[in-house]
Design a protein around this motif. Structure first.
Motif, PDB file in Angstrom:
ATOM      1  N   VAL A 205       0.734  -1.264   0.056  1.00  0.00           N
ATOM      2  CA  VAL A 205       0.079  -0.279  -0.158  1.00  0.00           C
ATOM      3  C   VAL A 205       0.844   1.301  -0.135  1.00  0.00           C
ATOM      4  CG1 VAL A 205      -1.537   1.266   1.370  1.00  0.00           C
ATOM      5  CG2 VAL A 205      -1.914  -1.052   1.085  1.00  0.00           C
ATOM      6  N   ILE A 206       1.795   1.343   0.975  1.00  0.00           N
ATOM      7  CA  ILE A 206       2.675   2.452   1.137  1.00  0.00           C
ATOM      8  C   ILE A 206       3.731   2.568  -0.284  1.00  0.00           C
ATOM      9  CG2 ILE A 206       4.834   3.233   2.067  1.00  0.00           C
ATOM     10  CD1 ILE A 206       3.724   2.013   4.856  1.00  0.00           C
ATOM     11  N   ASP A 207       4.203   1.435  -0.827  1.00  0.00           N
ATOM     12  CA  ASP A 207       4.877   1.784  -2.119  1.00  0.00           C
ATOM     13  C   ASP A 207       3.960   2.232  -3.169  1.00  0.00           C
ATOM     14  OD1 ASP A 207       6.962   0.695  -0.887  1.00  0.00           O
ATOM     15  OD2 ASP A 207       7.111  -1.394  -1.714  1.00  0.00           O
ATOM     16  N   GLU A 208       2.997   1.698  -3.364  1.00  0.00           N
ATOM     17  CA  GLU A 208       1.993   2.236  -4.532  1.00  0.00           C
ATOM     18  C   GLU A 208       1.428   3.801  -4.382  1.00  0.00           C
ATOM     19  OE1 GLU A 208       1.682   0.324  -6.824  1.00  0.00           O
ATOM     20  OE2 GLU A 208      -0.002   1.237  -8.056  1.00  0.00           O
ATOM     21  N   ALA A 209       1.346   3.971  -3.021  1.00  0.00           N
ATOM     22  CA  ALA A 209       0.845   5.342  -2.696  1.00  0.00           C
ATOM     23  C   ALA A 209       2.013   6.158  -3.249  1.00  0.00           C
ATOM     24  CB  ALA A 209       0.507   5.514  -1.365  1.00  0.00           C
ATOM     25  N   HIS A 210       3.300   5.968  -2.858  1.00  0.00           N
ATOM     26  CA  HIS A 210       4.508   6.713  -3.097  1.00  0.00           C
ATOM     27  C   HIS A 210       4.727   6.721  -4.687  1.00  0.00           C
ATOM     28  CE1 HIS A 210       6.415   6.450   1.338  1.00  0.00           C
ATOM     29  NE2 HIS A 210       5.271   7.252   1.237  1.00  0.00           N
ATOM     30  N   LYS A 211       4.511   5.783  -5.397  1.00  0.00           N
ATOM     31  CA  LYS A 211       4.681   5.691  -6.690  1.00  0.00           C
ATOM     32  C   LYS A 211       3.638   6.726  -7.327  1.00  0.00           C
ATOM     33  CE  LYS A 211       3.447   2.300  -9.630  1.00  0.00           C
ATOM     34  NZ  LYS A 211       3.041   0.841  -9.947  1.00  0.00           N
ATOM     35  N   LEU A 212       2.687   6.876  -6.704  1.00  0.00           N
ATOM     36  CA  LEU A 212       1.520   7.749  -7.518  1.00  0.00           C
ATOM     37  C   LEU A 212       1.631   9.246  -6.725  1.00  0.00           C
ATOM     38  CD1 LEU A 212      -1.609   5.331  -7.222  1.00  0.00           C
ATOM     39  CD2 LEU A 212      -0.051   6.000  -9.272  1.00  0.00           C
ATOM     40  N   GLY A 213       2.768   9.547  -6.112  1.00  0.00           N
ATOM     41  CA  GLY A 213       2.948  10.899  -5.319  1.00  0.00           C
ATOM     42  C   GLY A 213       2.135  11.204  -4.288  1.00  0.00           C
ATOM     43  N   LEU A 214       1.541   9.929  -3.648  1.00  0.00           N
ATOM     44  CA  LEU A 214       0.578  10.320  -2.122  1.00  0.00           C
ATOM     45  C   LEU A 214       1.545   9.925  -1.101  1.00  0.00           C
ATOM     46  CD1 LEU A 214      -2.631   8.485  -3.859  1.00  0.00           C
ATOM     47  CD2 LEU A 214      -2.228  10.960  -3.411  1.00  0.00           C
ATOM     48  N   ARG A 215       1.241  10.522   0.021  1.00  0.00           N
ATOM     49  CA  ARG A 215       1.639  10.265   1.185  1.00  0.00           C
ATOM     50  C   ARG A 215       0.755   9.118   1.807  1.00  0.00           C
ATOM     51  NH1 ARG A 215       3.278  15.126   4.438  1.00  0.00           N
ATOM     52  NH2 ARG A 215       0.887  15.798   3.981  1.00  0.00           N
ATOM     53  N   THR A 216       1.526   8.622   3.228  1.00  0.00           N
ATOM     54  CA  THR A 216       0.681   7.673   3.820  1.00  0.00           C
ATOM     55  C   THR A 216       0.609   7.867   5.314  1.00  0.00           C
ATOM     56  OG1 THR A 216       2.768   6.455   3.831  1.00  0.00           O
ATOM     57  CG2 THR A 216       1.178   5.646   2.269  1.00  0.00           C
ATOM     58  N   ALA A 217      -0.303   7.622   5.802  1.00  0.00           N
ATOM     59  CA  ALA A 217      -0.495   7.626   7.381  1.00  0.00           C
ATOM     60  C   ALA A 217      -0.943   6.559   7.986  1.00  0.00           C
ATOM     61  CB  ALA A 217      -1.960   8.763   7.687  1.00  0.00           C
ATOM     62  N   ALA A 218      -0.655   6.142   9.260  1.00  0.00           N
ATOM     63  CA  ALA A 218      -1.093   4.924   9.843  1.00  0.00           C
ATOM     64  C   ALA A 218      -1.649   4.972  11.130  1.00  0.00           C
ATOM     65  CB  ALA A 218       0.581   4.419   9.867  1.00  0.00           C
ATOM     66  N   ALA A 226       5.048   0.445  14.649  1.00  0.00           N
ATOM     67  CA  ALA A 226       5.356   1.659  14.295  1.00  0.00           C
ATOM     68  C   ALA A 226       6.486   1.669  13.731  1.00  0.00           C
ATOM     69  CB  ALA A 226       5.341   2.678  15.340  1.00  0.00           C
ATOM     70  N   LYS A 227       7.661   1.072  14.097  1.00  0.00           N
ATOM     71  CA  LYS A 227       8.874   0.772  13.471  1.00  0.00           C
ATOM     72  C   LYS A 227       8.828   0.129  12.242  1.00  0.00           C
ATOM     73  CE  LYS A 227      11.769   0.664  17.558  1.00  0.00           C
ATOM     74  NZ  LYS A 227      12.660  -0.428  18.535  1.00  0.00           N
ATOM     75  N   GLY A 228       8.021  -0.937  12.161  1.00  0.00           N
ATOM     76  CA  GLY A 228       7.743  -1.696  10.776  1.00  0.00           C
ATOM     77  C   GLY A 228       7.145  -0.675   9.734  1.00  0.00           C
ATOM     78  N   LEU A 229       6.335   0.196  10.110  1.00  0.00           N
ATOM     79  CA  LEU A 229       5.735   1.158   9.042  1.00  0.00           C
ATOM     80  C   LEU A 229       6.589   2.037   8.824  1.00  0.00           C
ATOM     81  CD1 LEU A 229       2.165   1.245  11.107  1.00  0.00           C
ATOM     82  CD2 LEU A 229       2.415   0.812   8.608  1.00  0.00           C
ATOM     83  N   LEU A 230       7.417   2.470   9.678  1.00  0.00           N
ATOM     84  CA  LEU A 230       8.565   3.622   9.252  1.00  0.00           C
ATOM     85  C   LEU A 230       9.420   2.976   8.193  1.00  0.00           C
ATOM     86  CD1 LEU A 230       8.671   5.324  12.653  1.00  0.00           C
ATOM     87  CD2 LEU A 230       8.088   6.367  10.484  1.00  0.00           C
ATOM     88  N   ARG A 231       9.744   1.647   8.590  1.00  0.00           N
ATOM     89  CA  ARG A 231      10.897   1.028   7.755  1.00  0.00           C
ATOM     90  C   ARG A 231      10.240   0.898   6.310  1.00  0.00           C
ATOM     91  NH1 ARG A 231      11.190  -2.830  12.094  1.00  0.00           N
ATOM     92  NH2 ARG A 231      12.785  -2.144  13.510  1.00  0.00           N
ATOM     93  N   ALA A 232       8.959   0.789   6.406  1.00  0.00           N
ATOM     94  CA  ALA A 232       8.321   0.455   4.961  1.00  0.00           C
ATOM     95  C   ALA A 232       7.967   1.827   4.394  1.00  0.00           C
ATOM     96  CB  ALA A 232       6.717  -0.121   5.312  1.00  0.00           C
ATOM     97  N   GLY A 233       8.269   2.938   5.054  1.00  0.00           N
ATOM     98  CA  GLY A 233       8.186   4.119   4.288  1.00  0.00           C
ATOM     99  C   GLY A 233       7.021   5.151   4.690  1.00  0.00           C
ATOM    100  N   VAL A 234       6.200   4.788   5.907  1.00  0.00           N
ATOM    101  CA  VAL A 234       5.138   5.573   6.340  1.00  0.00           C
ATOM    102  C   VAL A 234       5.438   6.983   6.557  1.00  0.00           C
ATOM    103  CG1 VAL A 234       4.784   5.093   8.623  1.00  0.00           C
ATOM    104  CG2 VAL A 234       2.901   5.346   7.053  1.00  0.00           C
ATOM    105  N   ASP A 235       4.587   7.882   6.199  1.00  0.00           N
ATOM    106  CA  ASP A 235       5.112   9.210   6.295  1.00  0.00           C
ATOM    107  C   ASP A 235       4.435   9.883   7.585  1.00  0.00           C
ATOM    108  OD1 ASP A 235       6.200   9.760   3.516  1.00  0.00           O
ATOM    109  OD2 ASP A 235       4.087   8.909   3.302  1.00  0.00           O
ATOM    110  N   TYR A 236       3.542   9.303   8.158  1.00  0.00           N
ATOM    111  CA  TYR A 236       2.828   9.980   9.749  1.00  0.00           C
ATOM    112  C   TYR A 236       2.224   8.954  10.275  1.00  0.00           C
ATOM    113  CZ  TYR A 236      -0.934  13.001  11.427  1.00  0.00           C
ATOM    114  OH  TYR A 236      -1.617  13.879  12.102  1.00  0.00           O
ATOM    115  N   ILE A 237       2.762   8.967  11.508  1.00  0.00           N
ATOM    116  CA  ILE A 237       2.223   8.261  12.559  1.00  0.00           C
ATOM    117  C   ILE A 237       1.389   9.113  13.195  1.00  0.00           C
ATOM    118  CG2 ILE A 237       2.744   7.013  15.073  1.00  0.00           C
ATOM    119  CD1 ILE A 237       4.385   5.693  12.423  1.00  0.00           C
TER     120      ILE A 237
END
Ligand SMILES: [Zn+2]
Length: 435
Positions: A205-218, A226-237
């Motif tokens: 989900v995060i990769d696809e969002a970034h590919k389309l220029g969208l940011r991700t929140a979790a 939270a660490k796993g999500l940040l490693r996956a590239g999430v932009d907003y905790i």
């Protein structure tokens, strides 16, 4: 990051705002006529939202829905409408970087309570509401940004169930057409009550969002997730880490990602506080806007007993101090804090009032009133990616501000002493006033 799509709506909204601003200012606050495009507050204490010290005896000059100038030595143009700011404090309109909006009336509550911008972080009706706001006259609604349906493991209301990485990518592709401000994922097993989204799905989900220029929140509860999500590239905790004290690794990941952190402390409060009737139920500022049906529901003795005996509620109560401690650690570490409440996202999470209560809890966590105000203005605006337009009272920004009768730097609860709310230079009508 995609700045342009963030700004498609506000200019449309502002075009309307400017028209109405002209007509309202033409009448004048005191009913006098006169065709003034400029409007100045004179002699006020101004807290501009940047974190710089308050400016005493200052002028705020508004023109065409935007801030024209702020400071001690502002030249007021001839013919400008003047308002006496003596003894008053002006702060930027509050920005809630994690709320939920399900119907337009709720937006009116936020606005009258001084919340001039809301990021609704997940829901079924958000896109339609956002379009309605864009077409509405200025002064009726806060600026609204949305995430749309939450990507989750289970299709609870406001969410869609994602079973595979492919499905996650497809959902993001479809959502992108509606231009969400964030794509939101929920990584939470609700204290063991259900399945949690797997890392390979949120990664997709995060990769696809970034590919389309969208940011991700979790939506997240636990430190390891939270660490796993940040490693996956999430932009907003978008919630506090609540199970453990945040560590150096978490802080380093937040910094590496330039991620924002939203404490939503009052979300925890709402889960356990209705085991009895909270003291704020007798606060006139609360009662002014709170839905009587929701108040009655929270006062139902049967419901209160259920809350008292609910293990989940107890867990959140016991972990609120950890959330507060983590906020202080992260603030001290220089992580950007965005005020958010999760108001509107569950029972008893009263929109408008909870934003003010959140500010109080942030100070209880050890932040200074100035740090708290920054989190609720420029900090939250940065998280929504609208800091070019909102969050501070600086030249060129939207003229969204709140006039207070007392100084919130002396007591953060003074943000509740609202005299008037302005959005795009237009005064927001009170509840009893004709809209
Ligand atoms: Zn939420």
């Amino acid at each position: 990051m995609n700045f342009t799509q963030e700004f498609h709506r506000p200019p449309l909204f502002l075009a309307g705002a400017i028209l109405v601003a002209f007509s309202i200012i033409a009448l004048g606050q005191d009913g006098k006529s006169g065709n003034h495009a400029a409007h100045a507050w004179v002699g006020a204490r101004i807290i501009d939202g940047t974190g710089r010290p308050a400016i005493e005896n200052a002028t705020l000059l508004i023109r065409d829905g935007r801030v024209e100038a702020v400071g001690k030595h502002v030249k007021i143009p001839a013919g400008a409408e003047r308002a006496d700011g003596t003894g008053k404090t002006i702060i930027p309109g509050l920005v809630n970087a994690h709320g939920h909006v399900n119907d337009p009336a709720q937006l009116g509550v936020y606005l009258r309570d001084g919340v001039t911008t809301v990021l609704s972080l997940g829901g079924d009706k958000e896109f339609a509401l956002r379009d309605q706001v864009a077409k509405s006259p200025a002064g009726s609604f806060p600026h609204l940004f949305v995430a749309g349906p939450i990507q989750d493991s289970t299709a609870i209301p406001g969410s869609v169930a994602v079973k595979t990485p492919e499905e996650g990518r497809k959902n993001v592709d479809e959502l992108a057409g509606s231009k969400p401000t964030y794509i939101k994922v929920r990584v939470d097993d609700f204290l063991g009550a259900r399945q949690k989204m797997s890392p390979e799905i949120y990664q997709a989900v995060i990769d696809e969002a970034h590919k389309l220029g969208l940011r991700t929140a979790a939506h997240v509860v636990l430190l390891e997730d939270a660490k796993g999500l940040l490693r996956a590239g999430v932009d907003y905790i978008a919630h506090s880490v609540r199970d453990h004290e945040v560590d150096e690794e978490f802080i380093a990941l937040m910094k590496k990602r330039h991620a924002f952190y939203c404490p939503t402390l009052t979300r925890e409060v709402a889960v356990f506080t209705y085991s009895e009737t909270p003291s704020f139920f007798s606060d006139p500022f609360f009662l002014k806007e709170a839905d009587p049906a929701e108040i009655a529901k929270m006062q139902d003795p049967k419901r209160q007993e259920t809350v008292r005996n609910d293990k989940g509620a107890q867990w959140y109560k016991e972990h609120l101090p950890i959330a507060m401690h983590n906020l202080k650690i992260l603030s001290d570490a220089g992580i950007p804090i965005a005020m958010g409440t999760d108001s509107g996202g569950g029972p008893g999470r009263f929109q408008g009032y909870f934003e003010h209560l959140e500010l109080e809890y942030e100070t209880k966590a050890g932040l200074t009133p100035m740090q708290v105000l920054v989190s609720a203005t420029s900090g939250a605006a940065r998280a929504i990616n609208i800091s070019q337009q909102a969050g501070t009272l600086e030249k060129g920004k939207w003229a969204d501000f709140v006039v207070l009768s007392a100084n919130p730097l002396e007591d953060i609860r003074n943000t509740r002493k609202i005299e008037s709310v302005w959005i795009g230079g237009v005064r927001v009508p009170g509840k009893a006033e004709k809209q």
